[in-house]
Design an enzyme around this catalytic site. Sequence first.
Site, mmCIF file in Angstrom:
data_model
loop_
_atom_site.group_PDB
_atom_site.id
_atom_site.type_symbol
_atom_site.label_atom_id
_atom_site.label_comp_id
_atom_site.label_asym_id
_atom_site.label_seq_id
_atom_site.Cartn_x
_atom_site.Cartn_y
_atom_site.Cartn_z
ATOM 1 N N LYS A 1 28.624 -18.691 -11.950
ATOM 2 C CA LYS A 1 28.786 -20.056 -12.433
ATOM 3 C C LYS A 1 30.192 -20.195 -13.028
ATOM 4 C CE LYS A 1 26.949 -24.173 -13.215
ATOM 5 N NZ LYS A 1 26.649 -25.099 -12.119
ATOM 6 N N ASP B 1 23.908 -22.394 -8.917
ATOM 7 C CA ASP B 1 22.918 -23.429 -8.648
ATOM 8 C C ASP B 1 22.894 -23.807 -7.168
ATOM 9 O OD1 ASP B 1 25.495 -24.327 -9.287
ATOM 10 O OD2 ASP B 1 24.813 -26.336 -9.782
ATOM 11 N N ASP C 1 18.137 -12.500 -12.027
ATOM 12 C CA ASP C 1 16.724 -12.648 -12.340
ATOM 13 C C ASP C 1 16.171 -13.924 -11.712
ATOM 14 O OD1 ASP C 1 14.542 -11.454 -13.481
ATOM 15 O OD2 ASP C 1 14.991 -12.051 -15.528
ATOM 16 N N TYR D 1 21.462 -10.330 -21.323
ATOM 17 C CA TYR D 1 20.486 -9.254 -21.498
ATOM 18 C C TYR D 1 21.032 -8.109 -22.355
ATOM 19 C CZ TYR D 1 16.973 -10.990 -18.202
ATOM 20 O OH TYR D 1 15.995 -11.718 -17.583
#
Length: 421
Positions: free
Chosen positions: A229, A283, A307, A159
């Site tokens: 991640k 995930d 998000d 972002y």
Amino acid sequence: MSYEQITAPEAGERITVTNAETGELDIPDTPIIPIIHGDGIGTDVGPAAQQVLEAAAEATGRSIEWLRVYAGESARERYGENLPEDTVSAIRDHRIAIKGPLTTPVGAGFRSLNVALRQELDLYANVRPTYHLSGVPSPVKNPSAMDMVTFRENTEDVYAGIEWEAGTAGADEVRDFLENQMDYDEVMHDGPIGIGIKPITEFGTKRLVRQAIDYALENNRPSVTLVHKGNIMKFTEGAFRDWGYEVAEEEYGDITITEDELWDEYDGEQPADTLLIKDRIADNMLQQLLTRTDQYDVIATMNLNGDYMSDAAGAQIGGLGIAPGGNFGDGLCLAEPVHGSAPKYAGQDKVNPTAIILSGRIMFEYMGWKDAGELVRDAVEQTILDGDVTYDLHRQIEDGTKLATSEFADAVVRNIDELAS
């Protein structure tokens, strides 16, 4: 304070900073609060939120003086630009503000105004509480198990907007660098390529995690989970994880424990006077939101992960129409709903204003007005339990009364008055 095209109300008082290092604020009983109604449905939900928040403030012996400021379409009409300096300065000067949704084009057009406001004001923590209101239809069996607050880093990650369009000189230069310096020619292929850079800093990570830990301690939350991640992006998201653990150990070591310590030293039973710091792969975390919902309290993560996760969590408690949010800096708060501007419904007095109303609850809590915030929450919940709902919920419940946006606000205000009497 002097502005080009807006004037602060004379009746109210400005919120001021009393401690620059901690961001501690002096909140008067009649604060001046800037408000951006927003694009699309903002023209409907913005005034509805004002009405409800005014009623909650008055019911607890206070009042609000609103300062209307502009961004997006309303700013283009008034100033000829999307984000005038008047708006940024007014929010910075008055410290606490609330906004409706602003439209961001997909793939082209101007940059996200939501991101621009966060970066201009250094509102580095996007805070999204997710909790179920009784009476709201949900796709899961036990929506009340969801009671989680996501702290999403607001200024870095993808972002940050560091990217180059395919076919431009900038994209070609970065491509050449990667091919020549890093042996990445095998994954580049021939033809156009768009390239983006994902910055994650120690500074940005630690202040975000610090906010999350402080919130957990102040609100008696038992755990903070770092979501990343890092198994794949080792030097960005993996670094986020490592820096998060560092700030917990270095600054809160007397109160925090890790999961390893929880099992090695306490046999899985967390002592009452500790805060558990743990981490999850992103995930896997999306799965655990559904399968182990009640095990998570406060989440600290990066921008894109946050998000995805907060939207997925919002689905479990009834959808984004009721999902609130806020942006925190050091002594600054800009409350905003999670949903978008839905321009096709603009001006129809139809959509659900709950998300921006509950975002006002976040704003009240930041101000220390927790009694007013609880009154807002309880009155919204009672209104929904009464079956007085907007069209989105009405089609999912039996024997309800379908209300317009403004009528729903009226009903919430009536319940505020009854609960406060």
